[in-house]
Design an enzyme around this catalytic site. Structure first.
Site, PDB file in Angstrom:
ATOM      1  N   GLY A 121       2.040 -36.734  16.177  1.00 55.75           N
ATOM      2  CA  GLY A 121       0.770 -37.424  15.987  1.00 55.75           C
ATOM      3  C   GLY A 121       0.207 -37.208  14.601  1.00 55.75           C
ATOM      4  O   GLY A 121       0.698 -36.380  13.824  1.00 55.75           O
ATOM      5  N   GLY A 169       3.495 -35.863  20.041  1.00 54.76           N
ATOM      6  CA  GLY A 169       3.053 -37.125  20.623  1.00 54.76           C
ATOM      7  C   GLY A 169       4.179 -37.982  21.148  1.00 54.76           C
ATOM      8  O   GLY A 169       3.993 -38.743  22.106  1.00 54.76           O
ATOM      9  N   GLU A 192       3.986 -26.706  18.137  1.00 52.33           N
ATOM     10  CA  GLU A 192       2.565 -26.639  17.816  1.00 52.33           C
ATOM     11  C   GLU A 192       2.032 -25.236  17.532  1.00 52.33           C
ATOM     12  O   GLU A 192       1.068 -25.090  16.776  1.00 52.33           O
ATOM     13  CB  GLU A 192       1.748 -27.281  18.938  1.00 52.33           C
ATOM     14  CG  GLU A 192       1.860 -28.787  19.020  1.00 52.33           C
ATOM     15  CD  GLU A 192       3.115 -29.270  19.742  1.00 52.33           C
ATOM     16  OE1 GLU A 192       3.337 -30.485  19.782  1.00 52.33           O
ATOM     17  OE2 GLU A 192       3.868 -28.412  20.266  1.00 52.33           O
ATOM     18  N   ASP A 200       0.627 -29.715  23.634  1.00 50.42           N
ATOM     19  CA  ASP A 200      -0.289 -30.529  24.422  1.00 50.42           C
ATOM     20  C   ASP A 200       0.433 -31.748  25.001  1.00 50.42           C
ATOM     21  O   ASP A 200       1.565 -31.642  25.431  1.00 50.42           O
ATOM     22  CB  ASP A 200      -1.505 -30.921  23.588  1.00 50.42           C
ATOM     23  CG  ASP A 200      -1.175 -31.817  22.406  1.00 50.42           C
ATOM     24  OD1 ASP A 200      -0.037 -31.765  21.898  1.00 50.42           O
ATOM     25  OD2 ASP A 200      -2.061 -32.595  21.979  1.00 50.42           O
TER      26      ASP A 200
END
Length: 409
Positions: A121, A169, A192, A200
């Site tokens: 992302g 993402g 991450e 996430d």
């Protein structure tokens, strides 16, 4: 039409024990995640019997087609490794809702350029928004997670061709779907913790379900899975040679059925012809060590287990973990613990709280600075030690957001 939720039992049996080998976060790939784009496109859906192909030029970040009743999404930012921005997230959500409520038989999603499905992302824009006090970081995570939830609950089948780099993402756009097709070129990672964030896009939901402690290992170390390991771990449900993807896509488009079992029959045929699918799991000989050393109630306990183990693999894993944000590792451990008992929707709600707290606090901004902006590769985490990340700090990340800000799905 059955929803993916109703098909969850056969889906989850694909999540089996697997693994890989310990590597550190790759700044070269991380740089692609910070690419900012304002390129947009608009499209209208034509009758299902027609193909509504858009001209695949760089100005169009997402392409939508209806071909023989199938909805085809192409992520079209090859120079940015198809990294997601808010424009893309919004268009994908709108189109999936439209196709779900129409006569579209199923959805096929892929990336353009041959190097990546989706490398992640637009995290640089997110952190800049948080520093500037604008609402982009709130909108991006909220709307991205809404897409992740929609992929996981879509009432029509969803097929993701995850050829090439699939991170962050890109994982959220694929792993919650009914079918995920990897190739020998697939590179999966959730890196991450190396940028002060956490795995996430539903990572708290799917990672604990990979079997044993594999998901926690992937989450804390940012370890990469390649090719067959993406399938063996359960991240992918099938494999296909990259060279055969055009033929697979054509056979899926030509299929006069929306039944998951008919789609799977096509996927099984290509899977059986893929030599990569026959390879053994790359970390099979390390799974016992992973399961034992990562079975602890704290990150400190994991590190102690690794020290007690003392093998070359354990020492390299300690070195990897020493580079990660202490705060990120602690909230990641708790996320996977609570996520293992949650439905996807509830887990995404928790992740939204974490995303907002990370965006507003120190380490995420610092990780992006060190890896994407200044590129000195030397983030200064705060707190700098695991001991400094107290239980109260961890609990703050998981606590409800101010009134009206929590994500409800």
């Amino acid at each position: 039409m059955l929803s993916n939720r109703h098909l969850m039992s056969p889906l989850l049996r694909c999540f089996n024990i697997g693994g890989g080998y310990s590597v550190t976060f790759i700044p070269k790939l991380c740089s692609s995640l910070g690419a900012v784009s304002s390129r947009t496109m608009s499209s209208t859906t034509q009758p299902l019997s027609q193909s509504t192909k858009s001209n695949p030029v760089d100005e169009e970040d997402t392409l939508f087609e209806i071909i023989n009743g199938k909805g085809v999404i192409t992520l079209n930012r090859p120079k940015a490794l198809n990294a997601l921005n808010l424009s893309m997230v919004r268009k994908i959500y709108q189109k999936l809702k439209e196709w779900e409520s129409s006569n579209t038989q199923f959805v096929l999603i892929k990336g353009s350029g041959g190097k990546a499905f989706c490398a992640g992302g637009d995290i640089r824009a997110v952190t800049e928004s948080a520093k500037a006090g604008t609402t982009l970081y709130q909108e991006f995570f909220k709307e991205e997670y809404q897409v992740n939830n929609l992929v996981g609950t879509l009432r029509i089948p969803y097929v993701a061709l995850i050829d090439g780099i699939t991170m962050g993402g890109g994982v959220g756009l694929s792993v919650h779907g009914l079918f995920r097709v990897a190739t020998e070129k697939t590179l999966f990672a959730m890196p991450e913790t190396g940028i002060g964030l956490f795995p996430d896009v539903g990572g708290g939901y799917f990672l604990p379900r990979l079997g044993g402690k594999l998901g926690l290992y992937l989450a804390l170390t940012g370890h990469r899975l390649k090719g067959a390991d993406v399938f063996r771990s359960g991240v992918a449900t099938h494999m296909c040679n990259t060279s055969m993807l055009p033929a697979l896509e054509q056979d899926l488009i030509s299929l006069n059925s929306s039944k998951p079992q008919d789609i799977e029959q096509v996927l099984n045929r290509y899977h059986s012809q893929c030599p990569e699918s026959q390879k053994p799991f790359g970390l099979e000989d390390k799974m016992d060590e992973i399961n034992k050393t990562f079975d602890a109630a704290s990150v400190e306990g994991i590190l102690q287990n690794l020290k007690n183990n003392g093998s070359e693999w354990a020492l390299k894993t300690i070195e990897t973990l020493s580079k990660m944000s202490p705060t990120s590792m602690k909230i990641t451990l708790k996320l996977l613990e609570v996520g293992s008992e949650m439905e996807l929707q509830e887990c995404l709600g928790v992740e939204y709280r974490l995303s907002q707290r990370c965006s507003e606090d120190h380490d995420f901004k610092e990780g992006v600075r060190a890896l994407l902006v200044d590129k000195d590769q030397s983030p200064k985490w705060n707190p700098s030690t695991l001991e400094g990340v107290t239980p109260d700090i961890v609990e703050k990340y998981f606590s409800p957001l101010p009134a009206g800000r929590d994500l409800k799905l």
